[in-house]
Write a protein that holds these residues in place. Sequence first.
Motif, PDB file in Angstrom:
ATOM      1  N   TRP A 232      -4.383 -11.455 -23.855  1.00  0.00           N
ATOM      2  CA  TRP A 232      -3.085 -12.064 -23.618  1.00  0.00           C
ATOM      3  C   TRP A 232      -3.150 -13.569 -23.867  1.00  0.00           C
ATOM      4  O   TRP A 232      -4.134 -14.229 -23.516  1.00  0.00           O
TER       5      TRP A 232
ATOM      6  N   LYS B  46       1.672 -14.806 -27.794  1.00  0.00           N
ATOM      7  CA  LYS B  46       1.658 -13.423 -28.303  1.00  0.00           C
ATOM      8  C   LYS B  46       2.872 -12.647 -27.791  1.00  0.00           C
ATOM      9  O   LYS B  46       3.540 -13.057 -26.848  1.00  0.00           O
ATOM     10  N   ASP B  47       3.126 -11.512 -28.408  1.00  0.00           N
ATOM     11  CA  ASP B  47       4.226 -10.621 -28.018  1.00  0.00           C
ATOM     12  C   ASP B  47       4.071 -10.245 -26.540  1.00  0.00           C
ATOM     13  O   ASP B  47       3.036  -9.719 -26.140  1.00  0.00           O
ATOM     14  N   GLN B  48       5.105 -10.483 -25.752  1.00  0.00           N
ATOM     15  CA  GLN B  48       5.068 -10.222 -24.313  1.00  0.00           C
ATOM     16  C   GLN B  48       5.758  -8.898 -23.948  1.00  0.00           C
ATOM     17  O   GLN B  48       6.042  -8.652 -22.777  1.00  0.00           O
ATOM     18  N   SER B  49       5.982  -8.044 -24.931  1.00  0.00           N
ATOM     19  CA  SER B  49       6.713  -6.787 -24.698  1.00  0.00           C
ATOM     20  C   SER B  49       5.978  -5.833 -23.769  1.00  0.00           C
ATOM     21  O   SER B  49       6.608  -5.037 -23.080  1.00  0.00           O
ATOM     22  N   CYS B  50       4.649  -5.897 -23.739  1.00  0.00           N
ATOM     23  CA  CYS B  50       3.867  -5.054 -22.829  1.00  0.00           C
ATOM     24  C   CYS B  50       2.582  -5.779 -22.447  1.00  0.00           C
ATOM     25  O   CYS B  50       1.678  -5.914 -23.274  1.00  0.00           O
ATOM     26  N   ILE B  51       2.533  -6.232 -21.210  1.00  0.00           N
ATOM     27  CA  ILE B  51       1.355  -6.917 -20.675  1.00  0.00           C
ATOM     28  C   ILE B  51       0.580  -5.930 -19.816  1.00  0.00           C
ATOM     29  O   ILE B  51       1.165  -5.166 -19.047  1.00  0.00           O
TER      30      ILE B  51
ATOM     31  N   SER C 112       9.960  -4.567 -28.922  1.00  0.00           N
ATOM     32  CA  SER C 112       9.156  -5.571 -29.615  1.00  0.00           C
ATOM     33  C   SER C 112       9.774  -5.954 -30.958  1.00  0.00           C
ATOM     34  O   SER C 112      10.070  -5.071 -31.774  1.00  0.00           O
TER      35      SER C 112
ATOM     36  N   ARG D  15      -6.519  -9.913 -18.463  1.00  0.00           N
ATOM     37  CA  ARG D  15      -5.112  -9.752 -18.841  1.00  0.00           C
ATOM     38  C   ARG D  15      -5.007  -9.600 -20.353  1.00  0.00           C
ATOM     39  O   ARG D  15      -5.585 -10.367 -21.120  1.00  0.00           O
ATOM     40  N   SER D  16      -4.247  -8.615 -20.773  1.00  0.00           N
ATOM     41  CA  SER D  16      -4.132  -8.287 -22.196  1.00  0.00           C
ATOM     42  C   SER D  16      -2.683  -7.962 -22.527  1.00  0.00           C
ATOM     43  O   SER D  16      -1.831  -7.914 -21.645  1.00  0.00           O
ATOM     44  N   CYS D  17      -2.419  -7.738 -23.779  1.00  0.00           N
ATOM     45  CA  CYS D  17      -1.091  -7.315 -24.213  1.00  0.00           C
ATOM     46  C   CYS D  17      -1.255  -6.372 -25.401  1.00  0.00           C
ATOM     47  O   CYS D  17      -2.319  -6.276 -25.997  1.00  0.00           O
TER      48      CYS D  17
ATOM     49  N   GLY E 127       7.731  -1.041 -24.550  1.00  0.00           N
ATOM     50  CA  GLY E 127       7.489  -2.261 -25.310  1.00  0.00           C
ATOM     51  C   GLY E 127       7.720  -2.059 -26.794  1.00  0.00           C
ATOM     52  O   GLY E 127       8.258  -2.938 -27.477  1.00  0.00           O
TER      53      GLY E 127
END
Length: 126
Positions: free
Chosen positions: A41, A45-50, A108, A62-64, A104
């Motif tokens: 994360w 970066k795209d925050q649609s699914c953390i 996205s 923490r990742s995405c 997400g």
Amino acid sequence: MANPGDTFLLTKRDINSHLFVIISDPNQDANQIVTVNVTSWREDKDQSCIIEASEHRFITHRSCIYYGEDRLITLSQYKMFLAMGHLESHDPINNQLLKRILDGAAISPHMPLRNRQILVDQGLIY
């Protein structure tokens, strides 16, 4: 057999060391398996699914989800790559996390249209 939520790694980590997730349903269309990968994360970066570290054994921080590449494989390719040792199966994600990843994918701005349409056609997103 491959199922939505199954995960895998490429065995050549120098090419890509990210965890991949199958998010389409190969039982509906074995010729179109949509995959996404988990990446570290960052704010840009795209925050649609953390995803937090506790949500899967492989994820340690923490990742995405990275939706931005058009990664389609067929079921026969997936099985062949597993048999040849190019892919390594990992623990599947749980249904709750799969739903969040699919949610997400629906929002996205980076999800390739072709992949989004496969998920819509399979009734996985709307």
